[in-house]
Write a protein that holds these residues in place. Structure first.
Motif, short mmCIF file in Angstrom:
data_model
loop_
_atom_site.label_atom_id
_atom_site.label_comp_id
_atom_site.label_asym_id
_atom_site.label_seq_id
_atom_site.Cartn_x
_atom_site.Cartn_y
_atom_site.Cartn_z
N GLU A 47 -38.77 126.38 -18.67
CA GLU A 47 -39.60 125.58 -19.58
C GLU A 47 -39.58 126.15 -21.00
OE1 GLU A 47 -42.45 123.30 -19.55
OE2 GLU A 47 -41.42 122.27 -17.93
N ARG A 74 -41.94 126.52 -24.79
CA ARG A 74 -43.30 126.47 -25.33
C ARG A 74 -43.47 125.27 -26.27
NH1 ARG A 74 -46.08 131.14 -24.35
NH2 ARG A 74 -44.78 132.95 -23.86
N SER A 83 -44.62 119.43 -30.49
CA SER A 83 -45.62 119.51 -29.42
C SER A 83 -45.69 120.93 -28.89
CB SER A 83 -45.28 118.53 -28.30
OG SER A 83 -44.04 118.85 -27.73
N ASN A 107 -46.84 123.11 -25.62
CA ASN A 107 -47.19 123.00 -24.20
C ASN A 107 -48.32 123.97 -23.89
OD1 ASN A 107 -45.17 121.11 -23.67
ND2 ASN A 107 -43.64 122.74 -23.50
N ASN A 142 -50.42 123.88 -21.04
CA ASN A 142 -50.15 124.25 -19.65
C ASN A 142 -49.25 123.18 -19.06
OD1 ASN A 142 -51.77 122.07 -18.77
ND2 ASN A 142 -53.62 123.33 -18.98
N SER A 143 -49.11 123.17 -17.76
CA SER A 143 -48.14 122.26 -17.17
C SER A 143 -48.56 120.79 -17.32
CB SER A 143 -47.92 122.60 -15.70
OG SER A 143 -49.15 122.50 -15.02
N LEU A 175 -50.59 119.02 -23.40
CA LEU A 175 -49.90 119.48 -24.61
C LEU A 175 -50.61 118.94 -25.85
CD1 LEU A 175 -47.99 116.91 -25.68
CD2 LEU A 175 -46.61 117.61 -23.76
N TYR A 221 -50.12 117.97 -30.08
CA TYR A 221 -48.99 117.59 -30.95
C TYR A 221 -49.42 117.38 -32.39
CZ TYR A 221 -50.51 112.67 -30.80
OH TYR A 221 -51.21 111.50 -30.95
N ARG A 269 -49.89 114.98 -19.18
CA ARG A 269 -48.57 114.57 -18.67
C ARG A 269 -48.44 114.92 -17.19
NH1 ARG A 269 -44.50 119.10 -21.20
NH2 ARG A 269 -45.46 120.85 -20.16
N GLU A 272 -40.83 112.11 -16.86
CA GLU A 272 -42.08 112.67 -17.34
C GLU A 272 -42.89 111.55 -17.98
OE1 GLU A 272 -41.90 116.48 -19.42
OE2 GLU A 272 -43.22 115.59 -20.94
N GLN A 287 -46.52 110.51 -20.08
CA GLN A 287 -47.55 111.11 -20.93
C GLN A 287 -48.49 110.03 -21.45
OE1 GLN A 287 -45.15 112.78 -24.03
NE2 GLN A 287 -44.63 114.61 -22.86
#
Lengths: 186, 254
Positions: free
Chosen positions: B23, B25, B65, B67, B69-70, B73, B75, B130, B137, B139
């Motif tokens: 992943e 950041r 954006s 991130n 956490n999972s 996010l 932006y 998300r 994915e 969102q």
């Protein structure tokens, strides 16, 4: 070095003389005849009218100048031509009284205005002196310029009018044309 | 349009080579936009007759954006739109507006006279929730921001029906605020092309409530050259529906 400078000056001067004289030597038209028609401007643009009665608010005259290209003129390359027999004076008259200050036969030139490309011009300023004609070609190969004169000062009463335009050129040629009779309604 | 396509292809090809593990950041979103101004203005105002009512614009945007956490996010986005591409409809709406009394002429002059400038610039911050499903994915987000809208000028000729009267009209709509607050609910769908690169499609709805608008109207009689100036003020809610297409590049690997 002096010879080179002299040569450059000579080229510049001769180019300048050529550019200045080219237009008047080659691209000239003569006014041969004029015609006058009634014009109705109620809709999007002024159109020639055969009506017997028109609203004075949307009335105009269409002046056609019949033009003759001088021998050296090249129609294909240059659609704008200078008028050779330049106009000195223009008079517009009516067969009837127009308003309290303008009796029959008095000059109404300030009551009309040339309308071209969304601009108004004084008739005298637009037509007289050195000017470039917007030359058009008819199907029979003759040339003309069409000029829209819109009525901007209204008559005070409903009358039948026959308008006459008299044009005198600098070399004392006289051109005259009279419109069909029209009743101007208020 | 060809240039934009080439630009996207170059980014796509160059970033495919940057594929890395895991992943990231940050995400850098670069995209092209189609913005449709869908505001429903008062039908009696000249503002509704000029292009603002159904204006269509192309634009570009960049979004950074973070991130958190999972699932979450944050932006920051900046977007610029080009000039209105809906001029034929503008002419029709002007003709309808003036239909009773005037013909609208020289309509090629109905245009933004500041063609080189972007018409609207939007800057916003927001958050997105998300979830992912295989390479897809999804969102949903909400942002707030400020919009700067340029003062455009429109010019055309009116001819009075049944009269030798012609007028030149100049209209300048001015927005009362230097910047206008807006909120933007948005939804994105992205597809993972490789570990670093995603392609996305999104829809964004911008609404600016109660924007004070002053229409400065100069009507000049072409014969007398006498201008009549007037100002009319409105408060309108301006709404844009944006469709966006672009790429997300992963930055700063965790």
């Amino acid at each position: 070095m002096k010879m080179i400078k002299f040569g450059v000056y000579l080229l510049l001067v001769s180019g300048l003389i050529f550019a200045c004289t080219q237009k008047y030597d080659n691209e000239l038209v003569n006014i041969e005849k004029i015609n006058l028609f009634l014009s109705d401007n109620r809709f999007e643009e002024p159109t020639t009218s055969n009506e017997e009665s028109l609203s004075a608010k949307a009335f105009g005259l269409k002046l056609y100048l019949d033009l003759e290209l001088t021998e050296d003129s090249d129609w294909e390359d240059e659609p704008d031509f200078s008028v050779k027999n330049t106009i000195d004076s223009i008079i517009i008259t009516s067969s009837s009284n127009f308003d309290s200050e303008h009796q029959s036969g008095e000059n109404l030139i300030n009551h009309f205005s040339v309308f071209e490309n969304y601009m108004f011009y004084s008739v005298q300023d637009y037509l007289s002196g050195d000017r470039v004609a917007k030359v058009n070609e008819r199907k029979d190969g003759s040339f003309f310029e069409s000029i829209d004169l819109l009525l901007k000062e209204l008559p005070t009463q409903e009358e039948n009018h026959e308008f006459t335009i008299r044009i005198v050129t600098m070399n004392n040629e006289v051109f005259e044309a009279t419109s069909p009779s029209i009743q101007l309604t208020l | 349009m060809k240039t934009l396509t080439k630009f996207l292809l170059i980014i796509l090809i160059s970033n495919c080579a940057l594929s890395q593990d895991d992943e990231f950041r940050f995400g850098l979103h670069i995209g092209v936009d189609y913005a449709n101004q869908i505001s429903n203005f008062s039908s009696s105002s000249i503002y509704s007759a000029i292009d603002e009512n159904q204006a269509h614009h192309f634009g570009i945007h960049a979004k950074a954006s973070l991130n958190i956490n999972s699932n979450w996010l944050a932006y920051f986005k900046i977007q610029a739109t080009g000039r209105n591409i809906n001029l034929p409809e503008t002419t029709n709406s002007l003709e309808s507006y003036y239909d009773d009394h005037f013909y609208v002429l020289q309509t090629e002059r109905v245009r933004n006279t500041e063609e080189d400038k972007p018409e609207n610039i939007f800057a916003s911050i927001g958050g997105m929730y998300r979830w992912t499903q295989n390479k897809w994915e999804y969102q949903l987000g909400l942002g707030v921001g400020f919009a700067s809208m340029s003062n455009l000028e429109y010019a055309y000729i009116l001819k009075e029906k049944g009269a030798n009267q012609y007028y030149e009209i100049n209209i300048v709509p001015k927005y009362g605020n230097m910047v206008n607050l807006f909120i933007e609910p948005n939804a994105n769908v992205a597809y993972q092309l490789n570990r670093r690169l995603k392609i996305f499609v999104s829809g964004t709805y911008n609404i600016m409530p109660n924007v004070p608008i002053t229409i400065h109207n100069t009507k000049t009689d072409l014969y007398s050259k006498f201008p009549i100036e007037s100002d009319k003020s409105y408060k309108e809610s301006i709404q844009f529906l944006n469709l966006n297409l672009g790429l997300v590049i992963g930055l700063w690997q965790k």
